[in-house]
Write a protein that holds these residues in place. Sequence first.
Motif, PDB file in Angstrom:
ATOM      1  N   LYS A 155     105.480 102.624  63.807  1.00 18.28           N
ATOM      2  CA  LYS A 155     104.218 102.511  63.078  1.00 18.28           C
ATOM      3  C   LYS A 155     103.090 102.468  64.097  1.00 18.28           C
ATOM      4  N   THR A 156     101.873 102.764  63.634  1.00 20.78           N
ATOM      5  CA  THR A 156     100.688 102.636  64.469  1.00 20.78           C
ATOM      6  C   THR A 156      99.689 101.769  63.726  1.00 20.78           C
ATOM      7  N   ASP A 157      99.407 100.606  64.234  1.00 16.78           N
ATOM      8  CA  ASP A 157      98.484  99.697  63.548  1.00 16.78           C
ATOM      9  C   ASP A 157      97.051 100.221  63.642  1.00 16.78           C
ATOM     10  N   PRO A 158      96.254 100.026  62.580  1.00 18.89           N
ATOM     11  CA  PRO A 158      94.853 100.471  62.612  1.00 18.89           C
ATOM     12  C   PRO A 158      94.053  99.685  63.642  1.00 18.89           C
ATOM     13  N   GLU A 159      93.034 100.342  64.188  1.00 17.86           N
ATOM     14  CA  GLU A 159      92.197  99.707  65.198  1.00 17.86           C
ATOM     15  C   GLU A 159      90.765  99.530  64.688  1.00 17.86           C
ATOM     16  N   CYS A 160      90.027  98.667  65.346  1.00 15.45           N
ATOM     17  CA  CYS A 160      88.679  98.310  64.896  1.00 15.45           C
ATOM     18  C   CYS A 160      87.727  99.499  64.864  1.00 15.45           C
ATOM     19  N   ASP A 161      87.969 100.499  65.701  1.00 18.27           N
ATOM     20  CA  ASP A 161      87.069 101.662  65.729  1.00 18.27           C
ATOM     21  C   ASP A 161      87.393 102.675  64.638  1.00 18.27           C
TER      22      ASP A 161
END
Length: 436
Positions: A155-161
Amino acid sequence: MIIRLILLLTFISIFGQFNFEEPSCHCDFTLAPETEQMNGFKTLVKPGDVICIMAGKRKNLQLINIQGDSINPVKVINCGGRVEVSNMVLGYGIKLDNCQYIKLTGTGDDKIEYGFLIDSTKKGAMGVMVGKGSSDFEIDHLEIKHSGFAGIMAKTDPECDGSYTRGTFIQKNVFIHHNYIHHVKGEGLYVGNSFYTGWNGNKKCPDTLLFPHELKNIKIYDNKIENTQWDGIQLGCAVSKSEIYNNTIDSFGLANIGSQRNGIQVGLGTTGLVYNNRVLNGKGNGIIVLGIGDNIIYNNLISDCSEFGIFCDNREVRDSSKIILINNSILNPKMQGIKMSNELTDNYILNNVIIRTGEPGDKKDYFISFGDKAAARTEGNYTSNKKSLIKPLLENRFVSDVVQKGKHQDVFSVDKDINGKARRKSGSPDPGCIEF
């Protein structure tokens, strides 16, 4: 001098029949055991290339920016024997970052079933980590043990940007199969995010609600998973075309941590099929369904779970969706065989076998129970508290008590049993996962 010449000729005649050259694996690139990283952009890897990981012991392997295409994926394969990875420093044994259309396979040696062995990673570390926008990948024929957390995390966790948030990235066309994962500190397989409804960001953006990416076309099959401290298989955010099938999960949830001890977790945001799995000896539920609806659970053998055989919880669901539980065999659960707690009204519990030992007395909910607002159509389920039925059903042996005790239904067609045997077309059907 003559003696030396004779010895040399003798050596050639005896040993000349052997090939001392490096094994040929039809490689476009070879990575020696001391090579820990490969960046496809720098090495100009192209679609259809074969990257050979040479046999031997290595600390880790990180593959970055390896990109094939839908017709010609890049193959990463062991060459010359087994690749053995042990890493007590980094957070992974093998890592794929920003890789698309890639196949990681341990089929490089016909004599070895699992050509990659990831043996030991540090506390909290994965055996295999797939992230940073990786998609369209296949992982097969790996043995993973003693990892500090999950065997495989993908999985790839969402980032603030805004990177990797829902709507900007989809992890799709994922196939994880024929792996042996055992004695791991977390989940055997952790695919997709657990928090479909979102969560507040990290320290960089604590007031921002982040939503994880979706998964589409996911197949998890023919894996053998044993002795996991947390869930055996956990799949989340798989919004379409997900299948979990033909897996064997034995001894799961051994850390006995609440909400982390299920054989198979159909997580939030997940739809699809779960079938032909053998889920045995766990501290929690055999299968827990938290998905968005249109979840069909069939032909599973679930035995000796410390909670429910199948538990369907009340979570966010799609309108006009349903849950179908059909032709499952649930043996000796400590709690009810099936617990339905979701508020969908179009649910079905059909042709299941539930053997729960003890004395049910006049309790109507001893085998199947419902939450306050839950409902389902229940037909053709065979229930008993006869302990003598458990062993033969577990061993796929004939059990006359169960034969043709089901009912015909038109909700979902189960044409074969857990062993691939065709189900009878005439007469009353057999309930449970076995066609006698």
